[in-house]
Design an enzyme around this catalytic site. Sequence first.
Site, short mmCIF file in Angstrom:
data_model
loop_
_atom_site.label_atom_id
_atom_site.label_comp_id
_atom_site.label_asym_id
_atom_site.label_seq_id
_atom_site.Cartn_x
_atom_site.Cartn_y
_atom_site.Cartn_z
CG HIS A 21 -20.11 20.87 -26.19
ND1 HIS A 21 -21.28 20.92 -26.12
CD2 HIS A 21 -19.15 20.92 -25.06
CE1 HIS A 21 -21.55 20.95 -24.67
NE2 HIS A 21 -20.43 21.10 -24.02
CG ASP A 66 -23.62 20.43 -28.57
OD1 ASP A 66 -22.68 19.88 -29.10
OD2 ASP A 66 -23.63 20.95 -27.10
CB SER A 73 -21.62 19.37 -21.49
OG SER A 73 -21.54 20.71 -21.34
#
Length: 326
Positions: free
Chosen positions: A169, A199, A278
Amino acid sequence: MRRPAMYSASRPAPAQQAPAAAQPAPEAAQPSSRRHRLRLAAASPAVMWSAIVLLAALLAMSLAMNMGPAPRKITQADINAAVLKTLETQPLPSEYAKAYEVIRPSVVRVVSYVKKSRLKDEKAARLHATRPKMLDPAQGGEKDDDEIEAGVGTGVVIVDKGIILTNLHVVSGADSVKVTFSDGLEATATITGAQPENDLAVLQAHKIPDDMIAATMRSTGDLAPGHKALVVGFPFGIGPSASGGVISGLNRSFRSPEGKQEMTNLIQFDAAANPGNSGGPLVTMDGEVVGIVTAILNPTPARTFLGIGFAVPIENAAQAAGLPPF
């Protein structure tokens, strides 16, 4: 005239002269007799052993005088006292600081860019608005006149050829990606692999430092709740930043706020993580990577850290990069 008669030397001397010639003999033989007795005494085994014993006794006395008293034996109590004294006077280095120094050369900042023309599309504009932005303009901003920063995340080098793991993402929908290494080198990167169910995305940097150091990956097989853990990344573009905590749980599930994706078999941790972390590494106190930070649990619209974060186990992440599992 007749010559007197001559006598041979072998003839015996007159009787009255014999005692005079024989008198010195006992005195001359006296020294020879003492030397003979000394030789006989020296040759005696008892005398030789007595001399050896005497010399050994003298040597032992000399050594005893020079060595002094024997040192006292160190006991366990002495060792405990020394360790306690050291702990009181010498502070131990932080485990988190040591782990940070190990992983720091392998952590990169990942920035995605989109073309300005795409922001006219409603979906692209919404994507740009929800992604974390760098708070320090000197570290980010526009790449060129036609592209604008869409978001920032973190990555970790797992192969010293410039192969980087991050979150999908962070880079999905980007027109270009740029990474910044620990020594300040900036390079463009290409997405070479993806594992959407976890992800995960794999990047290949087009340029790498000469002394590139890849992170060490560690199996999660013996990981347990309570183990210390460190998160390193770029929350809101600030970094590299470190936060410490513990592994809170294993085999957790997480559903994205939009409810479109559910991930399983995640590592739960309580080290602070925010947008921008992230794709960064979750590491042990040895600086070895056990997971890739992927999500935080926050049911509010703020989407900031409330105490629960999730990471994809490194076994899954390694498979995304085509590496064999542990």
